[in-house]
Design a protein around this motif. Structure first.
Motif, short mmCIF file in Angstrom:
data_model
loop_
_atom_site.label_atom_id
_atom_site.label_comp_id
_atom_site.label_asym_id
_atom_site.label_seq_id
_atom_site.Cartn_x
_atom_site.Cartn_y
_atom_site.Cartn_z
N ARG A 286 70.94 26.18 -6.88
CA ARG A 286 70.51 24.83 -7.27
C ARG A 286 71.71 23.93 -7.48
NH1 ARG A 286 67.04 27.71 -10.98
NH2 ARG A 286 64.94 27.94 -10.12
N ASP A 305 64.62 19.15 -4.09
CA ASP A 305 64.92 19.73 -5.39
C ASP A 305 64.12 18.92 -6.41
OD1 ASP A 305 65.88 20.84 -7.68
OD2 ASP A 305 67.96 20.21 -7.41
N GLU A 307 63.08 19.66 -9.42
CA GLU A 307 63.11 20.21 -10.77
C GLU A 307 62.89 19.12 -11.82
OE1 GLU A 307 66.07 22.96 -13.55
OE2 GLU A 307 66.76 22.17 -11.62
#
Length: 423
Positions: A286, A305, A307
């Protein structure tokens, strides 16, 4: 030997001389060239048990994060229409559909390439190599653009005028020198002012880390790179140890986890679990994605990504991508078009501009509310709002009126004193 024989001999020798190639011809590969071959194709090579990757402008696209960042910008630029406008006396701008550049930038740049392909490809070249080049072919009012490979172009400064000079190496190793007006140059961020710097080379460490982590992940789960456990042997006999090793290797190679492992002298099996260091592997991956997002100035959510992405901030992230990632590239395109495709006399009248409204389109309810406010404030007329929704105009839709107020075109019924009269 006479003087004419001497001239003839020199002439034959001159005819035999050929232009030296700009690149050395490759020699046949041998078994000792295996390491060089692996490096050439960008595959990992084993050196004392270590992983190695080759990072360049071509192999970097094998990294999924780099590919996502490059394609996010290049495809966005390619799909946005680049429209040629003509400035009016009152500050208005109208589409210059009669100008030859309009069709070049809107439809196709040559007989075989569309404008969408050209914008996407040149932007991709600039993102990978730092520069995107195209040859400008003019014949009167006719203009076409032909993409040049960035690896075949060298930019130098003229020692007298200090203007950039473009040396293009063609497929037959023939080198041609072009002036700035003959080359469309989409230049990325530059360190010297006349040639863009390759983001791949500048961010080589971050890309290499991402590729090494990927190779490590493949090695971790391929051919059981990490043993599931240890077999404790009670015997010190070399032959028994070898037999147990071969038996275990055969069973594990068959990918049959339920095979009965029978060996002489095996006392017990000790399983091996992942350590805390191994559990940080995904965190490192990540982090490598975030580093590549920084390199190309692309929001992490554009690299999938998500998140920190929520339903509430997704639209804000899209606006951030347009403002900080895409706008600089759109400005580079618009300025290069103005400098190279319009004459000096035309620059005050004609210009090209991207239509980026599609990237900030809201849902139908939000768009309807925005159109209603713009029509009420007389910023747009109804037909202009319908055109943005790809709807046909209607009669009397060009009037700038406030639909929330009423007005009458008939004479007001007033008496001579200016007061309302009686019916």
């Amino acid at each position: 030997m006479g003087i004419f024989d001497l001239f003839r001999r020199n002439r034959e020798a001159a005819d035999e001389v050929k232009a030296a190639p700009s690149r050395p011809a490759p020699s046949p590969l041998t078994s000792t060239d295996a390491a060089w071959l692996w490096q050439l194709i960008g595959a990992p090579a084993s050196d004392a048990g270590t992983l190695q990757v080759t990072v360049n402008e071509e192999t970097a696209m094998n990294c999924t994060a780099v590919r996502a960042a490059v394609q996010a910008i290049a495809e966005a630029v390619g799909q946005l229409p680049l429209v040629t406008y003509k400035r009016g006396e009152d500050g208005a701008k109208d589409r210059a559909t009669d100008h030859p550049i309009y069709s070049v930038l809107r439809n196709r740049v040559s007989e075989i390439h569309s404008a969408q392909w050209f914008k996407e490809q040149l932007t991709r070249d600039a993102l990978l190599y730092g520069n995107g080049y195209a040859l400008i072919n003019r014949s009167g009012d006719y203009v076409e653009l032909w993409r040049l490979s960035p690896a075949a172009v060298t930019v130098e400064l003229d020692q007298i005028t200090w203007a950039p000079v473009y040396k293009v190496r063609h497929g037959d190793n023939r080198e041609t020198i072009y002036q700035p007006s003959e080359i469309f140059h989409l230049m990325g961020p530059s360190l010297n002012g006349y040639s863009g710097a390759s983001p791949i080379q500048q961010g080589k460490g971050a890309i290499e880390l991402a590729m090494l982590l990927e190779e490590h992940g493949k090695a971790l789960f391929r051919n059981r790179a990490r043993p599931d456990g240890l077999f404790s042997l009670e015997t010190s006999n070399k032959e028994a140890t070898t037999a147990n090793r071969d038996g275990l290797k055969t069973a594990l190679a068959g990918r049959n986890n339920y095979s009965a492992l029978i060996g002489v002298g095996i006392a017990k099996y000790i399983p091996i679990s992942f350590t805390s260091v191994d559990s940080q592997f995904l965190e490192l991956r990540r982090f490598s994605v975030t580093e590549i997002a920084r390199l190309f100035r692309v929001p992490p959510h554009m690299l999938f990504d998500l998140e920190r992405g929520t339903w509430a901030n997704t639209s804000e992230m899209g606006a951030e991508f347009l403002t900080y990632s895409l706008r600089p590239w759109l400005a580079r395109w618009e300025n290069e078009v103005a400098m190279k495709l319009f004459s000096e006399a035309e620059r005050d009248t004609y210009f090209a501009e991207f239509l980026a409204d599609d990237l900030t389109r809201m849902d139908i309810a939000a768009r309807a509310d925005a159109y209603g406010k713009l029509i009420t404030a007389r910023v747009l007329n109804p037909n202009e709002a319908r055109a943005r929704e790809n709807l046909p105009p209607y009669a009397d839709g060009k009037a700038f009126v406030n639909p929330n107020t009423t007005s009458s075109t008939s004479p007001d019924n007033r008496n001579n004193d200016g007061l309302p009269g009686n019916a």
